[in-house]
Design an enzyme around this catalytic site. Structure first.
Site, PDB file in Angstrom:
ATOM      1  N   HIS A  56       0.830  -1.222   0.000  1.00 32.37           N
ATOM      2  CA  HIS A  56       0.000   0.000   0.000  1.00 32.37           C
ATOM      3  C   HIS A  56       0.859   1.265   0.000  1.00 32.37           C
ATOM      4  O   HIS A  56       0.517   2.260   0.645  1.00 32.37           O
ATOM      5  CB  HIS A  56      -0.954   0.013   1.205  1.00 32.37           C
ATOM      6  CG  HIS A  56      -1.959  -1.097   1.184  1.00 32.37           C
ATOM      7  ND1 HIS A  56      -3.157  -1.013   0.519  1.00 32.37           N
ATOM      8  CD2 HIS A  56      -1.926  -2.330   1.739  1.00 32.37           C
ATOM      9  CE1 HIS A  56      -3.822  -2.161   0.672  1.00 32.37           C
ATOM     10  NE2 HIS A  56      -3.092  -2.969   1.393  1.00 32.37           N
ATOM     11  N   ASN A 129     -10.308  -3.160   1.898  1.00 36.81           N
ATOM     12  CA  ASN A 129      -9.909  -3.142   0.490  1.00 36.81           C
ATOM     13  C   ASN A 129     -11.155  -2.911  -0.366  1.00 36.81           C
ATOM     14  O   ASN A 129     -12.271  -2.878   0.155  1.00 36.81           O
ATOM     15  CB  ASN A 129      -9.300  -4.499   0.093  1.00 36.81           C
ATOM     16  CG  ASN A 129      -7.830  -4.609   0.471  1.00 36.81           C
ATOM     17  OD1 ASN A 129      -7.122  -3.615   0.553  1.00 36.81           O
ATOM     18  ND2 ASN A 129      -7.384  -5.826   0.702  1.00 36.81           N
TER      19      ASN A 129
END
Ligand code: NDP
Length: 502
Positions: A56, A129
């Site tokens: 990320h 997510n």
């Protein structure tokens, strides 16, 4: 002389006389060590980068609010969910997962969707997510999985062999692979995608009754995706397209919003359910566990400084508030450790004091002290131990989560039947996707899997065949594989299949 307000200073507040010319010995002579402004400026510059997130790394974020719209007090005692109309400040960070900080926003990848709720009972982080499931369901596999999404240790290139070797050896990944290689794997922007808590969490009410829940954030902008060709083009035209889209929409007053919805399962239902409700590779079917409305998330404020707010933002699935807790989902259990641990490495032991991470709606009253970069008053004159009789804060037993029954031998337990791993991907392929979705899915898979070697292609095509024969045969055709060989591999056990393709 300039007013103090406008005057440039060093990091320690001393006025700076000149920021263009280094001090030198004579007009053309060497630079002097005594130019302390120059030394400080260079030394700070040398340390401007902090470690990149291992996953990320590329992200964008914004502030906003969450407003309760549904009554969920029967299920959770969380104060920020206590009544319709109640608002809580939030910070949200979106991200891609596998790429480096400079990678393109339109890459095929899951997207991170992390929400920090600044509640009066502490910060609650929903670190989700844009997919309701994940590739694996045991945290022991996570570092290996991420290695395969990153660069080959020899070539430093992305490597389709590594990528598909691991996935084809991990049959439970095929459901998430099917979502990732649909056009949902390349969302048009962060505004046009859903978010999911993905894990099962525990909610408990004021009477101590607990429930298992899954959380969904449904975009109010509508789902919009790039096709593979559009995503490829966007990589060249604007690698920062999603970052730009979010910032510009908010700047222009077009505030993105999502509706937060919850699926609820009773402990009794969970005990008797036909598959493990804590398995992160599976969804809970909507027909059996209908979505109930909880509230609305709105992003209406851009960060004033990217590094301060977005780069330093640190989310952890371990940040719960009373009324919300963990489930036995193994991946969640692994993440409870890993997020905090990675922030300690990336930002240091006092990262919770950074403004974006610090609670905004309540005071912190703990006995944690000292450590590098302690930037508050470090507890001032108060006691630094508990129990004490000097007026320090006490634990409050009334916020204890309910006791949950666990039983059985402590061991490394495998998940149940392999066949379970193909059922939901099959429903997605046959019942949810339309013919265009399926055509894009096959094309996207063939485009990527064609970079892997033949034996890995065969092993992976056999997994698609197990999901659905049409799915497997179309991938096989696209890759020029012998369909009979794919079919016979699909009929083997996973162990036999691996032996036959190694
Ligand atoms: P439903 O028909 O009730 O739900 C299907 C859901 O799939 C939709 O509500 C939508 O959820 C999502 N969806 C729609 N189009 C696509 C697409 N092209 N790619 C991926 N997801 C899509 O059936 P079930 O609940 O029984 O689920 C059937 C299958 O749908 C599952 O096996 C799973 O693969 C997939 N799915 C299910 C979700 C769930 O929580 N039950 C969530 C997402 C996907 P959304 O509005 O969340 O996008």
């Amino acid at each position: 002389m300039k007013s103090a307000k406008e005057r440039m200073t060093t990091g320690f507040g001393m006025p700076v006389d000149d920021d263009l010319n280094s001090q030198t010995a004579g007009r053309g002579g060497p630079v002097l060590m005594q130019d302390v402004h120059l030394l400080e400026k260079l030394a700070h510059f040398d340390r401007e980068r902090i470690p990149e997130r291992v996953v990320h790394a590329k992200g964008a974020g914004a502030y906003g609010y969450f407003e309760v719209t549904g009554d969920v007090t029967a299920y959770t005692r969380a104060a920020f969910l206590s009544e319709p109309g109640k608002r809580t400040e939030v910070f949200v960070r979106f991200s891609t997962v596998g790429g480096e900080k400079g990678s393109a926003d339109s890459e095929r990848d899951p997207r991170g969707f992390a929400v920090k709720f600044y509640t009066e009972e502490g910060n609650y982080d929903l670190v989700g997510n844009n997919t309701p499931i994940f590739f694996i369901r045991d945290p022991l596999k996570f570092p290996d999985f991420i290695h395969t999404q990153k660069r080959n240790p020899v070539t430093n290139l992305k490597d389709p062999d590594m990528f598909w070797d691991f996935l084809s050896l991990t049959p439970e990944s095929v459901h998430q692979v099917t979502i990732l290689f649909s056009d949902r794997g390349t969302p048009k922007s962060y505004r046009h995608m859903n978010g999911y808590g993905s894990h099962t969490f525990m909610w408990y009410n004021a009477d101590g009754d607990h429930y298992w829940v899954k959380l969904h954030l449904k975009t109010e902008q509508g789902i919009e995706n790039f096709t593979a060709e559009e995503a490829e083009r966007m990589r060249a035209i604007d690698p920062d397209c999603a970052t730009r889209d979010l910032f510009e929409a908010i700047k222009g007053g077009d505030f993105p919003s999502w509706s937060l919805q919850v699926q609820i399962m009773t402990p009794e239902q969970a005990r008797n359910f036909r598959f493990d409700p804590f398995d992160l590779t599976k969804v809970w079917p909507h027909a059996e566990f209908p979505l109930q409305e909880v509230g609305r998330l709105v992003l209406d404020r851009n960060p004033r400084n990217y590094f301060a707010d977005v780069e330093q933002a640190a989310f952890s699935p371990a940040n719960f508030v009373p009324g919300i807790g963990p489930s036995p989902d193994k991946m969640l259990q692994g993440r409870l450790f890993s997020y905090h641990d990675t922030h300690l490495h990336r930002l240091g032991p006092n990262y919770h004091l950074l403004p974006v991470n610090a609670p905004k709606a309540c005071r912190v009253r703990s006995y944690q002290r000292d450590g590098a970069m302690r930037m508050d008053d470090n507890g001032g004159p108060g006691p630094n131990y508990w129990p004490n009789t000097f007026g320090g804060p006490d634990p409050d037993p009334s916020v204890a989560p309910p006791a949950v029954q666990v039983e059985g031998p402590a061991a490394r337990h495998a998940y149940r039947l392999e066949e379970d791993d193909f059922v939901q991907a099959g429903r997605l392929y046959r019942k949810v996707m339309d013919p265009v979705d399926r055509e894009h899915l096959i094309g996207n898979i063939v485009g990527h899997l064609s970079g892997a070697c033949r034996r890995i292609q065969l092993r992976q095509a056999a997994l698609f065949y197990k999901v659905d024969t049409d799915y497997g045969l179309r991938v096989a055709r696209g890759l020029g594989l012998d369909p009979e060989r794919v079919q016979s591999l699909a009929q083997m056990s996973q162990q036999e299949r691996v032996e036959a393709t190694s």
